[in-house]
Design a protein around this motif. Sequence first.
Motif, mmCIF file in Angstrom:
data_model
loop_
_atom_site.group_PDB
_atom_site.id
_atom_site.type_symbol
_atom_site.label_atom_id
_atom_site.label_comp_id
_atom_site.label_asym_id
_atom_site.label_seq_id
_atom_site.Cartn_x
_atom_site.Cartn_y
_atom_site.Cartn_z
ATOM 1 N N CYS A 25 -2.761 10.851 12.938
ATOM 2 C CA CYS A 25 -1.362 11.261 13.180
ATOM 3 C C CYS A 25 -0.969 10.842 14.591
ATOM 4 O O CYS A 25 -1.704 11.129 15.537
ATOM 5 N N HIS A 27 1.148 12.070 16.513
ATOM 6 C CA HIS A 27 1.478 13.217 17.363
ATOM 7 C C HIS A 27 0.213 14.048 17.616
ATOM 8 O O HIS A 27 -0.286 14.110 18.738
ATOM 9 N N ASN A 28 -0.299 14.643 16.560
ATOM 10 C CA ASN A 28 -1.618 15.280 16.516
ATOM 11 C C ASN A 28 -1.850 16.399 17.517
ATOM 12 O O ASN A 28 -2.996 16.611 17.941
ATOM 13 N N THR A 29 -0.821 17.104 17.935
ATOM 14 C CA THR A 29 -1.044 18.226 18.847
ATOM 15 C C THR A 29 -0.664 19.575 18.245
ATOM 16 O O THR A 29 -0.822 20.596 18.909
ATOM 17 N N CYS A 30 -0.135 19.601 17.040
ATOM 18 C CA CYS A 30 0.298 20.878 16.449
ATOM 19 C C CYS A 30 -0.895 21.841 16.391
ATOM 20 O O CYS A 30 -1.921 21.522 15.779
ATOM 21 N N PHE A 32 -1.421 24.529 14.829
ATOM 22 C CA PHE A 32 -1.745 25.149 13.539
ATOM 23 C C PHE A 32 -2.416 24.164 12.590
ATOM 24 O O PHE A 32 -2.838 24.527 11.506
ATOM 25 N N CYS A 33 -2.500 22.890 12.977
ATOM 26 C CA CYS A 33 -2.904 21.830 12.045
ATOM 27 C C CYS A 33 -4.277 21.274 12.408
ATOM 28 O O CYS A 33 -4.500 20.865 13.548
ATOM 29 N N MET A 35 -5.604 18.820 10.366
ATOM 30 C CA MET A 35 -5.765 17.678 9.455
ATOM 31 C C MET A 35 -6.430 16.474 10.115
ATOM 32 O O MET A 35 -7.346 15.875 9.562
ATOM 33 N N TYR A 36 -5.945 16.077 11.267
ATOM 34 C CA TYR A 36 -6.441 14.818 11.854
ATOM 35 C C TYR A 36 -7.065 15.028 13.229
ATOM 36 O O TYR A 36 -7.217 14.060 13.980
ATOM 37 N N LYS A 37 -7.424 16.268 13.558
ATOM 38 C CA LYS A 37 -8.035 16.504 14.865
ATOM 39 C C LYS A 37 -9.340 15.697 14.950
ATOM 40 O O LYS A 37 -10.148 15.680 14.017
ATOM 41 N N ASN A 103 7.952 12.785 10.459
ATOM 42 C CA ASN A 103 8.402 13.736 11.478
ATOM 43 C C ASN A 103 9.884 13.505 11.756
ATOM 44 O O ASN A 103 10.390 12.385 11.587
ATOM 45 N N GLU A 131 8.129 23.791 9.376
ATOM 46 C CA GLU A 131 7.248 24.906 9.750
ATOM 47 C C GLU A 131 8.051 26.174 10.055
ATOM 48 O O GLU A 131 7.798 27.215 9.492
ATOM 49 N N LYS A 143 4.659 21.848 18.336
ATOM 50 C CA LYS A 143 5.102 21.040 17.202
ATOM 51 C C LYS A 143 5.612 19.667 17.658
ATOM 52 O O LYS A 143 5.533 18.678 16.938
HETATM 53 S S1 SF4 Z 1 1.359 19.027 11.401
HETATM 54 FE FE1 SF4 Z 1 1.858 16.868 11.004
HETATM 55 S S2 SF4 Z 1 2.675 16.133 12.975
HETATM 56 FE FE2 SF4 Z 1 1.555 18.022 13.428
HETATM 57 S S3 SF4 Z 1 -0.542 17.347 13.965
HETATM 58 FE FE3 SF4 Z 1 -0.536 17.837 11.756
HETATM 59 S S4 SF4 Z 1 -0.151 15.888 10.751
HETATM 60 FE FE4 SF4 Z 1 0.467 15.635 12.903
#
Ligand code: SF4
Length: 285
Positions: A25, A27-30, A32-33, A35-37, A103, A131, A143
Motif C-alpha cells: 500500500c 500509504h500504509n500508516t493506518c 487499524f490496518c 494488511m500490508y505492514k 483512496n 472508516e 488515515k
Molecule cells: S487501510 Fe488501506 S490505505 Fe490504510 S494502510 Fe490499510 S491498505 Fe493502506
Amino acid sequence: MRYTERLFRPPAEAVSLIFQVALGCPHNTCRFCGMYKGVPYRVRPLDEVLAEFAEAGRLSPSERRVFLADGDVMALSFERLRALLEALDRHFPQLARVNLYANGSSVLAKSDAELAALRGLKLSTLYVGLESGDEELLRRVDKGETAEGLCEAVRRAQAVGLTCSVMVLLGLGGRAGSARHADATAALLNRMQPRLLSALRFVEVPGADMDAGYVPVTEREAAAELVRLLRGLQLERTVFRANHTSNPVPLEGRLPRDRDALVARLESLLPRLDARGPGRLPFAL
Ligand code: SF4
C-alpha cells in the motif's frame, strides 16, 4: 497466476481474476490496518504485468471480471491505469468490469475527464475505505485522508458513472468515541450517497497499532453502534451490507427501503450478544 503473499481482496471479488499490479500500500500508516505492514510498496514493471495479462488471456480468454491489487491501485498514474485497462480489454474480449481499492486522495488527483476516460475503459467499482466520518478520529488513526476529501472523491467518481463501495469500521472510535463516530459517519454518508455501503467491525488484527487510550467496544456495543448509524442514515439508493465475518449479526438490505427492518432485527438480537467482551471473533487471533 503467481501471487506475492499476502494477497487481499474484497469478498465480492471472490470470482474475479486478480492481478497484482503493485505490491503493498502506498500509504500504509493506518493504525487499524495490518494488511500490508512490513511489505515495502512497489509498483511492478509494466512489461512484467502486461506479459502476465497476455498469458492469462491465452489461458482463460472468457474472463469477465478482473480485480487489480494490492492497496490503493488508484494511486497509479492515469497513464499507467489507462495502459493497464487497455491491455486487459485486448486480452479479455468479454471483459465487463475492472475493480480496485482506491483512496480518496488518489481519486481527487485525477481530473473529471481522466475519471470518465477510465470508466470508459471498464473501470467499474472503487472500494473506498471511509472508516469514519469523524475527522478527529481519522487523524488519530493516521488515515491520511479527510472525511471531507473522501466525500468529494466518491461524489466525483460516482458523477462519471463509477460505482463506489464504501467501507466503515464499527468500533473504530472505541467505547468513548462510539456515539460520535456513529453520528459523524451517518452525517458524512448522507452527503456522500454511496451506491454500495459495507459496515465491518474493527478487530485488532496483528499489525494494528491503536493508541494506548483505545478501549474496544464489546460485541453488543458494536451492534448498538450500528443501530445508531443506521438510524442516522438518509440514503436515497444504497445497497447495504454488514455480512463480513467480523460483524456480530450478518445483515443485508437496500436503503432506505429496509432500514427500519434492519434496525428492528439488530435491536431484537442485542440481548443475545456479548456485553462484556468482543464475542465470537472472526479470526484466530
Ligand atoms: S487501510 Fe488501506 S490505505 Fe490504510 S494502510 Fe490499510 S491498505 Fe493502506
